[in-house]
Design a protein around this motif. Structure first.
Motif, PDB file in Angstrom:
ATOM      1  N   PHE A 185       0.320 -70.092 -15.557  1.00 27.88           N
ATOM      2  CA  PHE A 185      -0.379 -70.227 -16.835  1.00 27.88           C
ATOM      3  C   PHE A 185       0.612 -70.344 -17.985  1.00 27.88           C
ATOM      4  CE2 PHE A 185      -2.682 -68.889 -20.589  1.00 27.88           C
ATOM      5  CZ  PHE A 185      -3.907 -69.521 -20.443  1.00 27.88           C
ATOM      6  N   ALA A 186       1.605 -69.460 -18.016  1.00 23.52           N
ATOM      7  CA  ALA A 186       2.571 -69.476 -19.109  1.00 23.52           C
ATOM      8  C   ALA A 186       3.398 -70.758 -19.100  1.00 23.52           C
ATOM      9  CB  ALA A 186       3.494 -68.260 -19.007  1.00 23.52           C
ATOM     10  N   THR A 187       3.772 -71.210 -17.919  1.00 24.08           N
ATOM     11  CA  THR A 187       4.651 -72.377 -17.814  1.00 24.08           C
ATOM     12  C   THR A 187       3.914 -73.675 -18.085  1.00 24.08           C
ATOM     13  OG1 THR A 187       6.052 -71.240 -16.191  1.00 24.08           O
ATOM     14  CG2 THR A 187       6.203 -73.634 -16.268  1.00 24.08           C
ATOM     15  N   VAL A 188       2.768 -73.845 -17.435  1.00 32.31           N
ATOM     16  CA  VAL A 188       2.071 -75.134 -17.456  1.00 32.31           C
ATOM     17  C   VAL A 188       1.083 -75.259 -18.608  1.00 32.31           C
ATOM     18  CG1 VAL A 188       0.569 -76.658 -16.108  1.00 32.31           C
ATOM     19  CG2 VAL A 188       2.380 -75.370 -14.966  1.00 32.31           C
ATOM     20  N   LEU A 189       0.350 -74.182 -18.900  1.00 32.86           N
ATOM     21  CA  LEU A 189      -0.685 -74.255 -19.935  1.00 32.86           C
ATOM     22  C   LEU A 189      -0.151 -73.951 -21.325  1.00 32.86           C
ATOM     23  CD1 LEU A 189      -3.753 -74.888 -19.601  1.00 32.86           C
ATOM     24  CD2 LEU A 189      -2.592 -74.331 -17.469  1.00 32.86           C
ATOM     25  N   LEU A 190       0.892 -73.154 -21.424  1.00 35.99           N
ATOM     26  CA  LEU A 190       1.410 -72.783 -22.737  1.00 35.99           C
ATOM     27  C   LEU A 190       2.681 -73.566 -23.072  1.00 35.99           C
ATOM     28  CD1 LEU A 190       0.817 -68.906 -22.672  1.00 35.99           C
ATOM     29  CD2 LEU A 190      -0.573 -70.665 -23.785  1.00 35.99           C
ATOM     30  N   PHE A 236       3.241 -59.322 -26.241  1.00 40.34           N
ATOM     31  CA  PHE A 236       2.228 -59.956 -25.384  1.00 40.34           C
ATOM     32  C   PHE A 236       2.670 -61.347 -24.925  1.00 40.34           C
ATOM     33  CE2 PHE A 236       0.160 -57.290 -28.623  1.00 40.34           C
ATOM     34  CZ  PHE A 236      -0.324 -56.286 -27.798  1.00 40.34           C
ATOM     35  N   VAL A 237       3.953 -61.463 -24.603  1.00 36.50           N
ATOM     36  CA  VAL A 237       4.500 -62.733 -24.115  1.00 36.50           C
ATOM     37  C   VAL A 237       4.309 -62.777 -22.603  1.00 36.50           C
ATOM     38  CG1 VAL A 237       6.523 -64.213 -23.986  1.00 36.50           C
ATOM     39  CG2 VAL A 237       6.194 -62.714 -25.973  1.00 36.50           C
ATOM     40  N   ILE A 238       3.488 -63.680 -22.139  1.00 39.37           N
ATOM     41  CA  ILE A 238       3.174 -63.760 -20.705  1.00 39.37           C
ATOM     42  C   ILE A 238       4.429 -64.168 -19.933  1.00 39.37           C
ATOM     43  CG2 ILE A 238       1.695 -64.815 -18.967  1.00 39.37           C
ATOM     44  CD1 ILE A 238      -0.318 -65.395 -21.166  1.00 39.37           C
ATOM     45  N   ASP A 239       4.752 -63.381 -18.912  1.00 37.99           N
ATOM     46  CA  ASP A 239       5.940 -63.625 -18.073  1.00 37.99           C
ATOM     47  C   ASP A 239       7.213 -63.689 -18.912  1.00 37.99           C
ATOM     48  OD1 ASP A 239       4.599 -63.894 -15.473  1.00 37.99           O
ATOM     49  OD2 ASP A 239       3.724 -65.697 -16.333  1.00 37.99           O
ATOM     50  N   GLY A 240       7.254 -62.908 -19.973  1.00 36.47           N
ATOM     51  CA  GLY A 240       8.384 -62.950 -20.889  1.00 36.47           C
ATOM     52  C   GLY A 240       9.678 -62.391 -20.331  1.00 36.47           C
ATOM     53  N   THR A 241       9.598 -61.538 -19.318  1.00 33.09           N
ATOM     54  CA  THR A 241      10.834 -60.968 -18.761  1.00 33.09           C
ATOM     55  C   THR A 241      11.480 -61.875 -17.727  1.00 33.09           C
ATOM     56  OG1 THR A 241       9.647 -59.764 -17.030  1.00 33.09           O
ATOM     57  CG2 THR A 241      10.004 -58.602 -19.123  1.00 33.09           C
ATOM     58  N   THR A 242      10.755 -62.884 -17.245  1.00 34.59           N
ATOM     59  CA  THR A 242      11.272 -63.709 -16.153  1.00 34.59           C
ATOM     60  C   THR A 242      11.433 -65.176 -16.519  1.00 34.59           C
ATOM     61  OG1 THR A 242       9.036 -64.035 -15.291  1.00 34.59           O
ATOM     62  CG2 THR A 242      10.319 -62.205 -14.375  1.00 34.59           C
ATOM     63  N   ALA A 243      10.826 -65.632 -17.600  1.00 32.64           N
ATOM     64  CA  ALA A 243      10.849 -67.058 -17.946  1.00 32.64           C
ATOM     65  C   ALA A 243      12.275 -67.544 -18.205  1.00 32.64           C
ATOM     66  CB  ALA A 243       9.981 -67.320 -19.164  1.00 32.64           C
ATOM     67  N   ASP A 244      12.605 -68.696 -17.651  1.00 35.38           N
ATOM     68  CA  ASP A 244      13.928 -69.301 -17.877  1.00 35.38           C
ATOM     69  C   ASP A 244      14.023 -69.906 -19.274  1.00 35.38           C
ATOM     70  OD1 ASP A 244      14.731 -68.864 -15.131  1.00 35.38           O
ATOM     71  OD2 ASP A 244      13.374 -70.506 -14.603  1.00 35.38           O
ATOM     72  N   LEU A 245      12.893 -70.353 -19.783  1.00 36.66           N
ATOM     73  CA  LEU A 245      12.841 -71.003 -21.089  1.00 36.66           C
ATOM     74  C   LEU A 245      11.761 -70.329 -21.932  1.00 36.66           C
ATOM     75  CD1 LEU A 245      13.425 -73.416 -23.066  1.00 36.66           C
ATOM     76  CD2 LEU A 245      11.604 -74.643 -21.839  1.00 36.66           C
ATOM     77  N   ILE A 246      12.094 -70.015 -23.170  1.00 35.73           N
ATOM     78  CA  ILE A 246      11.140 -69.379 -24.068  1.00 35.73           C
ATOM     79  C   ILE A 246      10.972 -70.264 -25.300  1.00 35.73           C
ATOM     80  CG2 ILE A 246      10.609 -67.334 -25.458  1.00 35.73           C
ATOM     81  CD1 ILE A 246      12.638 -65.861 -23.521  1.00 35.73           C
ATOM     82  N   LEU A 247       9.753 -70.710 -25.532  1.00 36.89           N
ATOM     83  CA  LEU A 247       9.435 -71.457 -26.745  1.00 36.89           C
ATOM     84  C   LEU A 247       8.889 -70.458 -27.763  1.00 36.89           C
ATOM     85  CD1 LEU A 247       7.781 -74.605 -25.172  1.00 36.89           C
ATOM     86  CD2 LEU A 247      10.091 -74.384 -26.068  1.00 36.89           C
ATOM     87  N   VAL A 248       9.510 -70.416 -28.916  1.00 35.37           N
ATOM     88  CA  VAL A 248       9.210 -69.392 -29.919  1.00 35.37           C
ATOM     89  C   VAL A 248       8.692 -70.059 -31.186  1.00 35.37           C
ATOM     90  CG1 VAL A 248      10.129 -67.422 -31.196  1.00 35.37           C
ATOM     91  CG2 VAL A 248      11.167 -68.083 -29.017  1.00 35.37           C
ATOM     92  N   VAL A 249       7.600 -69.512 -31.716  1.00 35.66           N
ATOM     93  CA  VAL A 249       7.126 -69.939 -33.031  1.00 35.66           C
ATOM     94  C   VAL A 249       7.703 -68.970 -34.056  1.00 35.66           C
ATOM     95  CG1 VAL A 249       5.141 -70.303 -34.531  1.00 35.66           C
ATOM     96  CG2 VAL A 249       5.020 -70.960 -32.115  1.00 35.66           C
ATOM     97  N   ALA A 250       8.557 -69.493 -34.943  1.00 38.73           N
ATOM     98  CA  ALA A 250       9.189 -68.684 -35.982  1.00 38.73           C
ATOM     99  C   ALA A 250       9.041 -69.397 -37.319  1.00 38.73           C
ATOM    100  CB  ALA A 250      10.667 -68.447 -35.656  1.00 38.73           C
ATOM    101  N   ARG A 251       9.137 -68.636 -38.367  1.00 38.00           N
ATOM    102  CA  ARG A 251       8.910 -69.174 -39.704  1.00 38.00           C
ATOM    103  C   ARG A 251      10.222 -69.655 -40.332  1.00 38.00           C
ATOM    104  NH1 ARG A 251       4.732 -69.073 -42.829  1.00 38.00           N
ATOM    105  NH2 ARG A 251       3.621 -67.681 -41.385  1.00 38.00           N
ATOM    106  N   THR A 252      10.187 -70.837 -40.916  1.00 34.41           N
ATOM    107  CA  THR A 252      11.295 -71.359 -41.711  1.00 34.41           C
ATOM    108  C   THR A 252      10.767 -71.577 -43.132  1.00 34.41           C
ATOM    109  OG1 THR A 252      10.842 -73.717 -41.370  1.00 34.41           O
ATOM    110  CG2 THR A 252      12.090 -72.582 -39.648  1.00 34.41           C
ATOM    111  N   VAL A 253      11.614 -72.128 -43.998  1.00 33.19           N
ATOM    112  CA  VAL A 253      11.153 -72.393 -45.365  1.00 33.19           C
ATOM    113  C   VAL A 253      10.032 -73.436 -45.384  1.00 33.19           C
ATOM    114  CG1 VAL A 253      13.317 -71.744 -46.461  1.00 33.19           C
ATOM    115  CG2 VAL A 253      13.009 -74.091 -45.652  1.00 33.19           C
TER     116      VAL A 253
END
Length: 371
Positions: A88-93, A157-174
């Motif tokens: 779910f985390a890899t394919v759907l998110l 609440f990051v699904i599979d956050g301890t094992t994921a090889d790649l993490i896509l993060v939403v962060a705020r910029t200007v």
């Protein structure tokens, strides 16, 4: 690419056979208490034998190019089996976030590994408040002076956050909420598992301390990306919920046929009949709504966003109803740790709350309707 009805039946049969062999109750219970909470060997088999991670990824990025209809069949069967895997985390998110970003270079670099099952990934949006609304994001990203970026903040609440090889993060910029890619071994990244109600879906808290990151898409596009991802992920989650609800109905009906009380099967009592009938109505509605939303997604229909919100609402309610009634039909044994009924109840509740809970997804439906 779209599969016809016979191909969908073959796909369902293949995935169900795989799930029955690799995700029986004993395996689920073992993985619930292990780290990582999935079997890497089984994940490799799902990728190599069935090509599941790449099913809905475009062919140009190494996938098979199918759509949400085919993906929904797979997710129904995974939900039915409480499959413990980073699917779910890899394919759907994560994969859908990359596709929604429109960043062809990032997709060409990252999606082939996901499609082949070599790379697991996740999407980190929610923080301690649990909201998936990009407007609520407080994590910050700033340029590092060398053409890159660094991210600071905390995600929960990051699904599979301890094992994921790649993490896509939403962060705020200007420019506003923005999507970034972070590698698992990046300096300054710390991950700790979270103890949640549903142990079959691993979640983590991630801390970013000036973590090197790569911009994905355009700066400030996080809101647009997340709107698309939440629509797609809601339909995928709805399919998973429908599969779990169908399994609860099946186990309730099976038990009602074999459990005798006062010299007759309990299924012959009107109260139990009504419970099973109500479950059937809810399950049929859940399957219809999730499958219709998936069809509209593949047709790129303007009605898809509304259908996605409807599917999420219908399937969340149906799964909760089926999971609770499953416990009631089983009576005293349904309340015990040894019985699998509580595993489905926990998954039903966690899925209901995953993207914010009933109040949030009903608001999302009103927003999609323009009300």
């Amino acid at each position: 690419m779209t599969a016809d009805e016979s191909e969908l039946r073959e796909l369902r049969a293949s995935v169900r056979e795989f799930m029955e062999a690799k995700s029986p109750e004993e395996a689920v219970r073992k993985l619930m208490e292990s780290q990582p909470r999935f079997d890497p060997a089984v994940w490799s088999q799902a990728a190599d034998q069935l090509r599941l991670p790449g099913l809905a990824i475009p062919e140009e990025y190494g996938g098979d190019g199918f759509g949400l209809v085919e993906l929904g069949v797979v997710l129904e069967e995974m939900g039915r089996a409480l499959f413990c895997a980073p699917f779910f985390a890899t394919v759907l998110l994560a994969a859908q976030a990359l596709l929604a970003s429109g960043d062809k270079q990032a997709c060409a670099r990252l999606l082939p590994g996901i499609a082949a099952g070599r790379t697991t990934a996740t999407l980190a949006v929610a923080e301690d408040h649990g909201s998936w609304d990009p407007a609520m994001v407080s994590a910050r990203a700033v340029p590092d002076g060398d053409g890159g970026w660094t991210v600071r903040g905390r995600k929960s609440f990051v699904i599979d956050g301890t094992t994921a090889d790649l993490i896509l993060v939403v962060a705020r910029t200007v420019a506003g909420p923005t999507l970034f890619a972070v590698e698992r071994d990046a300096a300054g990244l710390a991950a700790e598992p979270m103890e949640t109600l549903d142990a079959t879906r691993a979640m983590a808290r991630l801390t970013f301390d000036a973590v090197p990151a790569t911009l994905v898409g355009s700066e400030g596009a996080g809101g647009r990306i997340m709107a698309r991802v939440l629509d797609i992920a809601s339909v995928g989650l709805a399919a998973e919920q429908a599969g779990g609800a169908r399994r609860c109905l099946e186990t309730s009906a099976d038990y009602a046929r074999v459990r005798h009380q006062f010299g007759r099967p309990i299924g012959s009592f009107q109260a139990v009949k009504h419970k099973c009938a109500d479950m059937l109505v809810q399950v049929e509605l859940a399957e219809a709504s999730s499958r219709e939303a998936a069809r509209l997604a593949d047709e790129d229909s303007p009605d898809f966003a509304v259908a996605a919100a409807v599917a999420h609402a219908c399937c969340s309610r149906a799964y909760m109803t089926a999971a609770m009634e499953n416990i009631q039909v089983h009576g005293g044994i349904g309340f015990t740790w040894e019985h699998p009924a509580h595993l489905y109840f926990r998954r039903a509740k966690s899925s209901q709350l995953l993207f914010g809970g009933p109040a949030v997804y009903h608001e999302r439906l009103l927003d999609r309707l323009g009300i």
